[in-house]
Every structure is written in structure tokens, then in C-alpha cells.
Write a protein that holds these residues in place. Structure first.
Motif, mmCIF file in Angstrom:
data_model
loop_
_atom_site.group_PDB
_atom_site.id
_atom_site.type_symbol
_atom_site.label_atom_id
_atom_site.label_comp_id
_atom_site.label_asym_id
_atom_site.label_seq_id
_atom_site.Cartn_x
_atom_site.Cartn_y
_atom_site.Cartn_z
ATOM 1 N N ALA A 1 0.873 -1.089 0.039
ATOM 2 C CA ALA A 1 0.067 -0.034 0.072
ATOM 3 C C ALA A 1 0.916 1.426 0.006
ATOM 4 C CB ALA A 1 -0.883 -0.125 1.227
ATOM 5 N N TYR A 2 0.456 2.244 -0.759
ATOM 6 C CA TYR A 2 1.209 3.457 -0.723
ATOM 7 C C TYR A 2 0.232 4.714 -0.927
ATOM 8 C CZ TYR A 2 0.181 3.482 -5.805
ATOM 9 O OH TYR A 2 -0.492 3.347 -6.937
ATOM 10 N N LEU A 3 0.533 5.926 -0.515
ATOM 11 C CA LEU A 3 -0.097 7.132 -0.372
ATOM 12 C C LEU A 3 -0.139 7.646 -1.816
ATOM 13 C CD1 LEU A 3 -1.974 8.710 1.594
ATOM 14 C CD2 LEU A 3 0.127 10.052 1.797
ATOM 15 N N GLN A 4 -1.195 7.845 -2.207
ATOM 16 C CA GLN A 4 -1.330 8.648 -3.628
ATOM 17 C C GLN A 4 -2.116 10.090 -3.320
ATOM 18 O OE1 GLN A 4 -0.819 7.741 -7.154
ATOM 19 N NE2 GLN A 4 -0.969 10.058 -7.112
ATOM 20 N N VAL A 5 -1.138 11.101 -3.748
ATOM 21 C CA VAL A 5 -1.695 12.528 -3.351
ATOM 22 C C VAL A 5 -1.998 13.087 -4.597
ATOM 23 C CG1 VAL A 5 -1.201 14.721 -2.450
ATOM 24 C CG2 VAL A 5 -0.215 12.603 -1.285
ATOM 25 N N ILE A 6 -3.349 13.558 -4.889
ATOM 26 C CA ILE A 6 -3.621 14.731 -6.080
ATOM 27 C C ILE A 6 -3.961 16.220 -5.461
ATOM 28 C CG2 ILE A 6 -5.183 14.795 -7.726
ATOM 29 C CD1 ILE A 6 -5.930 11.871 -7.190
ATOM 30 N N ALA A 7 -2.940 17.133 -5.917
ATOM 31 C CA ALA A 7 -3.129 18.210 -5.672
ATOM 32 C C ALA A 7 -3.427 19.064 -6.901
ATOM 33 C CB ALA A 7 -1.894 18.945 -4.942
ATOM 34 N N HIS A 8 -4.450 20.134 -6.836
ATOM 35 C CA HIS A 8 -4.788 20.978 -7.823
ATOM 36 C C HIS A 8 -4.379 22.296 -7.442
ATOM 37 C CE1 HIS A 8 -7.263 18.530 -10.491
ATOM 38 N NE2 HIS A 8 -7.409 17.805 -9.449
ATOM 39 N N PHE A 9 -3.407 22.959 -7.976
ATOM 40 C CA PHE A 9 -3.055 24.383 -7.580
ATOM 41 C C PHE A 9 -3.749 25.314 -8.538
ATOM 42 C CE2 PHE A 9 1.244 23.591 -5.323
ATOM 43 C CZ PHE A 9 0.498 22.984 -4.329
ATOM 44 N N PHE A 10 -4.331 26.415 -8.066
ATOM 45 C CA PHE A 10 -4.672 27.262 -8.998
ATOM 46 C C PHE A 10 -4.266 28.734 -8.815
ATOM 47 C CE2 PHE A 10 -8.044 24.067 -8.386
ATOM 48 C CZ PHE A 10 -8.665 23.935 -9.560
ATOM 49 N N ILE B 1 -0.761 18.105 -9.547
ATOM 50 C CA ILE B 1 0.520 17.587 -9.144
ATOM 51 C C ILE B 1 -0.014 16.147 -8.714
ATOM 52 C CG2 ILE B 1 2.196 17.850 -7.125
ATOM 53 C CD1 ILE B 1 1.521 20.653 -7.378
ATOM 54 N N LEU B 2 0.896 15.263 -8.981
ATOM 55 C CA LEU B 2 0.645 13.705 -8.726
ATOM 56 C C LEU B 2 1.743 13.473 -7.780
ATOM 57 C CD1 LEU B 2 -0.692 12.173 -11.859
ATOM 58 C CD2 LEU B 2 -2.030 13.243 -10.071
ATOM 59 N N GLU B 3 1.785 12.830 -6.561
ATOM 60 C CA GLU B 3 2.665 12.425 -5.705
ATOM 61 C C GLU B 3 2.395 10.997 -5.050
ATOM 62 O OE1 GLU B 3 3.375 15.724 -2.449
ATOM 63 O OE2 GLU B 3 1.871 16.667 -3.642
ATOM 64 N N GLN B 4 3.415 10.252 -4.834
ATOM 65 C CA GLN B 4 3.198 8.981 -4.150
ATOM 66 C C GLN B 4 4.314 8.843 -3.127
ATOM 67 O OE1 GLN B 4 3.634 5.903 -7.372
ATOM 68 N NE2 GLN B 4 1.458 6.619 -8.209
ATOM 69 N N THR C 1 6.966 30.458 -1.307
ATOM 70 C CA THR C 1 7.050 30.949 -2.540
ATOM 71 C C THR C 1 5.507 30.743 -3.390
ATOM 72 O OG1 THR C 1 9.320 30.595 -2.742
ATOM 73 C CG2 THR C 1 8.199 31.023 -4.822
ATOM 74 N N ILE C 2 5.371 29.297 -3.532
ATOM 75 C CA ILE C 2 4.318 28.988 -4.438
ATOM 76 C C ILE C 2 2.603 29.248 -3.961
ATOM 77 C CG2 ILE C 2 3.224 26.949 -5.344
ATOM 78 C CD1 ILE C 2 6.024 25.630 -5.600
ATOM 79 N N ILE C 3 2.581 28.902 -2.501
ATOM 80 C CA ILE C 3 1.244 29.056 -2.131
ATOM 81 C C ILE C 3 0.710 30.501 -1.984
ATOM 82 C CG2 ILE C 3 -0.054 28.482 0.180
ATOM 83 C CD1 ILE C 3 1.344 26.009 0.487
ATOM 84 N N PRO C 4 1.719 31.389 -1.676
ATOM 85 C CA PRO C 4 1.236 32.985 -1.714
ATOM 86 C C PRO C 4 0.775 33.320 -3.206
ATOM 87 C CG PRO C 4 3.144 32.610 -0.292
ATOM 88 C CD PRO C 4 3.009 31.425 -1.042
ATOM 89 N N MET C 5 1.246 32.585 -4.156
ATOM 90 C CA MET C 5 0.889 32.815 -5.392
ATOM 91 C C MET C 5 -0.440 32.131 -6.032
ATOM 92 S SD MET C 5 4.224 33.294 -7.560
ATOM 93 C CE MET C 5 5.109 31.976 -7.094
ATOM 94 N N ARG D 1 -5.996 26.057 -3.551
ATOM 95 C CA ARG D 1 -5.383 24.534 -3.787
ATOM 96 C C ARG D 1 -6.397 23.816 -3.129
ATOM 97 N NH1 ARG D 1 -0.984 23.125 0.431
ATOM 98 N NH2 ARG D 1 -1.544 24.387 2.178
ATOM 99 N N GLU D 2 -6.407 22.444 -3.998
ATOM 100 C CA GLU D 2 -7.146 21.385 -3.560
ATOM 101 C C GLU D 2 -6.259 20.014 -3.223
ATOM 102 O OE1 GLU D 2 -10.162 21.229 -6.390
ATOM 103 O OE2 GLU D 2 -10.859 23.192 -6.072
ATOM 104 N N VAL D 3 -6.113 19.524 -2.156
ATOM 105 C CA VAL D 3 -5.266 18.430 -1.953
ATOM 106 C C VAL D 3 -6.045 17.289 -1.393
ATOM 107 C CG1 VAL D 3 -3.180 17.461 -1.037
ATOM 108 C CG2 VAL D 3 -3.530 19.947 -1.683
#
Length: 102
Positions: free
Chosen positions: A4-13, A56-59, A82-86, A90-92
Motif C-alpha cells: 500500500a502507498y499514499l497517492q496524493v492529487i493536488a490542484h493548484f490554481f 500535481i501527482l505524488e506517491q 513561494t508557491i502558496i502565496p501565488m 489549492r485542493e489536495v
């Protein structure tokens, strides 16, 4: 045997017009994240139709991988600093997945 592994799906707008400014720090964040011991995969994709939208796809090898990622120096500097202030928003989401991570 399946692992088993953790799959992360993030949407940055990004805030309107900020998409170009996010590419470089996100590229640096991706490279640093791939070097983390529990990271199995990290890629990001930019929408051709909405250039301020990134997916963003992370495992990670276990359920704690994302939490540990969020504590790293590179995430604090590049993500929070840097990124989040821009971003407009975001949806994770994260999900445990049974099977081989590839």
C-alpha cells in the motif's frame, strides 16, 4: 505481495496571470521532493487550456510520507514561502492505494 502507498492529487490554481511564475519554484520543489526517502513519484502538469491551473501527482511509500514532506526545508521555503502565496486556491486529496507504485 502488493504494497500500500499514499497517492496524493493536488490542484493548484494560481492567481490570474501567475502561472508562469510558479513553474520554476514548482520544478525545484519537484526535484527536491523526489529525493525524499519516502517519495516514490512526483510530477506536475500544467493545463494547456487554463495555464494558471496545475495538477500535481505524488506517491509516498506510507501514510506518513505527505506529513513528512510538509515538514521539509524545501517545502517550507518553496511551498509555503513561494508557491502558496501565488495561489488563488489549492485542493489536495490523499488516498491509500493497494498495489505497486509506478
Amino acid at each position: 505481495m502488493a504494497h500500500a502507498y499514499l497517492q496524493v492529487i493536488a490542484h493548484f490554481f494560481a492567481k490570474p496571470g501567475q502561472g508562469d511564475a510558479i513553474v520554476e519554484p514548482l520544478t525545484e520543489l519537484a526535484a527536491a521532493t523526489r529525493a525524499e526517502p519516502k517519495n516514490l513519484y512526483y510530477e506536475f502538469f500544467r493545463s494547456p487550456l487554463a495555464p494558471d491551473h496545475f495538477v500535481i501527482l505524488e506517491q509516498y511509500s506510507d501514510a506518513n510520507g505527505l506529513a513528512e514532506h510538509r515538514e521539509t526545508e524545501h517545502f517550507h521555503r518553496l511551498g509555503f514561502g513561494t508557491i502558496i502565496p501565488m495561489l488563488e486556491r489549492r485542493e489536495v486529496s490523499s488516498h491509500m492505494v493497494s498495489g505497486d507504485a509506478t
